[in-house]
Every structure is written in C-alpha cells, then in structure tokens.
Write an enzyme that holds these catalytic residues in place. Structure first.
Site, PDB file in Angstrom:
ATOM      1  N   LEU A 141      -3.816  -9.090   5.493  1.00 33.26           N
ATOM      2  CA  LEU A 141      -3.510  -8.754   4.096  1.00 33.26           C
ATOM      3  C   LEU A 141      -2.092  -8.191   3.939  1.00 33.26           C
ATOM      4  CD1 LEU A 141      -6.944  -7.127   3.162  1.00 33.26           C
ATOM      5  CD2 LEU A 141      -6.103  -9.368   2.476  1.00 33.26           C
ATOM      6  N   HIS A 142      -1.409  -7.958   5.038  1.00 37.94           N
ATOM      7  CA  HIS A 142      -0.006  -7.501   5.016  1.00 37.94           C
ATOM      8  C   HIS A 142       0.176  -6.257   4.142  1.00 37.94           C
ATOM      9  CE1 HIS A 142       0.396 -11.445   6.775  1.00 37.94           C
ATOM     10  NE2 HIS A 142      -0.066 -11.993   5.664  1.00 37.94           N
ATOM     11  N   CYS A 143      -0.834  -5.381   4.133  1.00 35.39           N
ATOM     12  CA  CYS A 143      -0.784  -4.140   3.325  1.00 35.39           C
ATOM     13  C   CYS A 143      -0.602  -4.443   1.845  1.00 35.39           C
ATOM     14  CB  CYS A 143       0.316  -3.191   3.793  1.00 35.39           C
ATOM     15  SG  CYS A 143       0.105  -2.603   5.448  1.00 35.39           S
ATOM     16  N   ALA A 144      -0.949  -5.644   1.413  1.00 37.72           N
ATOM     17  CA  ALA A 144      -0.844  -5.988  -0.017  1.00 37.72           C
ATOM     18  C   ALA A 144      -2.177  -6.582  -0.460  1.00 37.72           C
ATOM     19  CB  ALA A 144       0.304  -6.967  -0.233  1.00 37.72           C
TER      20      ALA A 144
ATOM     21  N   ASN B 293       0.812  -1.226   0.000  1.00 35.34           N
ATOM     22  CA  ASN B 293       0.000   0.000   0.000  1.00 35.34           C
ATOM     23  C   ASN B 293       0.845   1.275   0.000  1.00 35.34           C
ATOM     24  OD1 ASN B 293      -2.603  -0.886  -0.301  1.00 35.34           O
ATOM     25  ND2 ASN B 293      -2.995  -1.142   1.895  1.00 35.34           N
TER      26      ASN B 293
END
Ligand SMILES: Cc1ncc(COP(=O)(O)O)c(C=O)c1O
Length: 388
Positions: free
Chosen positions: A341-344, A99
């Site tokens: 979501l691990h910023c992805a 992100n």
C-alpha cells in the site's frame, strides 16, 4: 546479473559517491554544532549554515534561516500539523496523501477535536479536484490545506501553486508535501507563496536516510508550537525555548553526519540541475509506462499523463499477488521494487484495490539508467508470460 534498484520513492540508491564520502569524512572527524567555540564546532555550524542555504536555493525559499533540518519528511509534516492545529480547526487533505499526513490528522481528530475532509483525485489523470477544493473551502472555514506535490504511488505531480492560490484566497494556510518531488521538480516556495513545505533529503535529493527539511514562511514561524523542546546551543541562559527559526524547531544535536551527506547531495543536484534530472526521470518513467502498457498481463494504475510523471509507476499483474510478484522479480530478475500500500491506503481504496493488497511500484531515481529500465520491462514481460 547486476541488481536493478527501482525503489527510489522509498529512498534513493545508489547515491552519488560524494554523499558517502561526506558522511564518512564527518564521522571520522566532525564535532557537534552550536555547542563549543573550538574549530570542530565552528565547522559544524558552518555545515548547518551551508546546508540550509543549499536547501533554500533548491526549494526557491528566500530565507535560509527558515529552513529547519529534520529527520525526514515525516518529521517536517508533523512539525506543521501538530504544531499548528488547535481545538476545532478544520483541515483539507486528500486521498493521495501518505500516512505521514493522514495519521497525524487522525490522531488530532481524536485528541484535539479537529475535523478534516479529503479531496478526491481523478483516476484518469491522477489530479486533485480543484473545484471540489473550492467547494469545501466555501462550506467550512479551513485552517490548513495539505497539498501532495508528487504521489508516491501514481507518480502524478499536482499543480500545487494553482491549488494553493485557491486555498489562500479562502484564508487557509498551505502545507506542501514535496517528499517525492524535491530534487527534480520546481518547488518555488517563496514565489508560489506557500506557507510550509516539507521535503525528504533521501529520495529525489539522494542524501542519507534520516534527513529532510521544512521550509517555513518567515511570518508563519510563530504560528507553530515546537514539538520538541531542549538545548539548542543558543540563548542557553534562558529556560525558555528560543522563539526564532531554526532553533525554535531544532532542539538536541542535529544528525550532522547525515546533514553533511544531505549537503553533498544538494550540491550534486545543483551541479546536475533539477531540470536535467527531471527530464531524465520523466523519460525513464514514460519508457517504463509504455513498456508495461504493452504487456498483456499488466494493469497500469499510473494514469496516461507522461507530462505529469515524477518517477513512480504503479501497476498490478493479473493473477499474481503483488507481494509474490516482488519476490519473484528480486529472486529471478534481481529487480528490487516495492509491493503493497506504500503508506497510502486511501489512494488504494479510492482505486478499489485494498482487498488485493495494494500495488507493485517501480520507481526510478537520479542514478537509474535506460538499460535498467529496458531490463525491468523485459522481466515483467517474461514474468507475465508464465502466468496462468
Ligand atoms: C508523499 C510522501 N510523504 C511523506 C513521506 C515520508 O517521508 P520520510 O521517509 O522522509 O519521512 C513519504 C515517504 O515515502 C512520501 O512518499
């Protein structure tokens, strides 16, 4: 049982003692840089100079003066994305991106009318589609190609030099996101002719949180408008922002205690050597991957390409939400890992997983031991045995 920390893709832990010592020494005795002639200020200037030199060496960047010290990879990426792109520019990024790339692009799409397209990756090997890159570049004149070097979810490392060559042949600038690879992968900033490279100082390089860097190709510095203006301790007689790196992008006091820790961490990496750290990380990742694959309830998302692993292994446990799994792993097995979501988010959408709230991620780091890897695999095996 001792804590097993497998969240190094977020930030490294434990850190070498020299890092904590360097931060603590500076907090106890250090001054600000560039803002005085006394010995403390001179020592701070010298610290900044040494840190730039050490990071330049690690990144394979010829000019230490063009290493900007930042608060992390997010700031480094934003300095380029927001500092470079203008009305109507076109960008190519990818579905692997974090992100910290996607959100600035989305923001500029709305505020500056830029356009962007996203490269796909092959779920079987995690690699970006180089032919698609070529096609997109042929179709639309492109200002910037953002290249994810190491995926913070799948752990796959991309052949960024090859991808950058294609971008450069089409006249696009390249920005490499090396958040997950700095410290163990070869970065070759100058020889690979990248234009910009964003690094985190607190993941593969085990420095303090809130540290990072941006390498800029010397003839690209004037292409970027600084995001923050202010005092730099240089050219103070002028009300204009200094034009040259690093002051152009370093307004306000730097995080000198953090940078002292970053310098100690980068020196530690040099002593250990990135090649040795890489081979240990690959070994740990491969062991994790093979161990997890053998467990009936595990669905691996990280593809079967051990030669490309850079330290993150993503998976799901059939029948168990990944957040619940992370809680159980911590409470019953003392394993700290990451779920979600691990910023992805787009990577998970591409894998068809968003509605299942993401993935579980084990990410070993420079200090992880083989015993910890074995215990982690054993814990997942036990956990999945008890699933319905
Ligand atoms: C691929 C990638 N890019 C960028 C970032 C942002 O890095 P930082 O936490 O240093 O701002 C991360 C953080 O996890 C990342 O994994």
């Amino acid at each position: 049982m001792d804590l097993i920390y497998l969240d190094n893709a977020a930030t490294s832990f434990p850190r070498p003692d020299c890092v904590a010592d360097a931060v603590s020494d500076w907090v106890r005795s250090g001054a600000a840089a560039g803002r005085g002639t006394h010995q403390g200020a001179a020592a701070a200037n010298e610290l900044l100079r040494s840190c730039r030199t050490e990071i330049a060496a690690l990144a394979g960047a010829e000019s230490a003066q063009h290493v900007v010290l930042t608060s992390g990879c997010t700031e480094s990426l934003n300095i380029v994305i927001q500092g470079l792109l203008q009305q109507g520019d076109h960008v190519i990024a990818s579905r692997l991106d974090h992100n910290s790339v996607l959100r600035p692009l989305q923001h500029l799409q709305q505020s500056r009318n830029i356009t962007f397209e996203l490269l796909d990756f092959d779920p079987l090997n995690g690699l970006l589609d180089i032919q698609q890159l070529q096609l997109l570049l042929e179709r639309t004149p492109t200002r910037l190609v953002v290249l994810n070097h190491g995926s913070n979810v799948l752990g796959t490392v991309q052949p960024v030099a090859e991808l950058a060559r294609v971008a450069q042949q089409a006249g696009a600038l390249t920005l490499v996101d090396a958040a997950q690879t700095a410290g163990h992968e070869e970065l070759n900033f100058t020889t690979a002719s990248f234009d910009f490279m964003a690094l985190a100082g607190h993941k593969g390089i085990p420095g303090p949180l809130g540290t990072g860097a941006l390498c800029i190709r010397p003839d690209c510095e004037q292409l970027l408008q600084p995001l923050i203006l202010g005092g730099t301790g240089t050219e103070s007689e002028s009300l204009l922002q200094p034009l040259q790196c690093p002051a152009r992008f370093e307004s306000g006091n730097r995080n000198i205690p953090g940078i002292a820790g970053l310098l100690a961490a980068a020196e530690w990496i040099r002593e250990q050597t990135p090649a040795v750290l890489r081979s240990r990380l690959q070994q740990h990742s491969a062991e994790l991957w093979q161990g997890l694959r053998a467990i009936a309830g595990v669905q691996l998302l990280t593809p079967d390409t051990p030669e490309n692993f850079c330290g993150a292994i993503a998976f799901q446990l059939k029948g168990l939400d990944c957040h619940d799994a992370a809680v159980i792993l911590e409470q019953e097995f003392q394993i700290q890992c990451r779920a979600g979501l691990h910023c992805a988010p787009l990577l998970h959408v591409a894998l068809g997983l968003q509605e299942r709230s993401g993935s579980l991620r084990f990410s070993p780091g420079p200090m992880t031991t083989s015993t910890e890897i074995q215990l982690a695999v054993k814990a997942v095996a036990e956990l999945s045995e008890n699933l319905p």
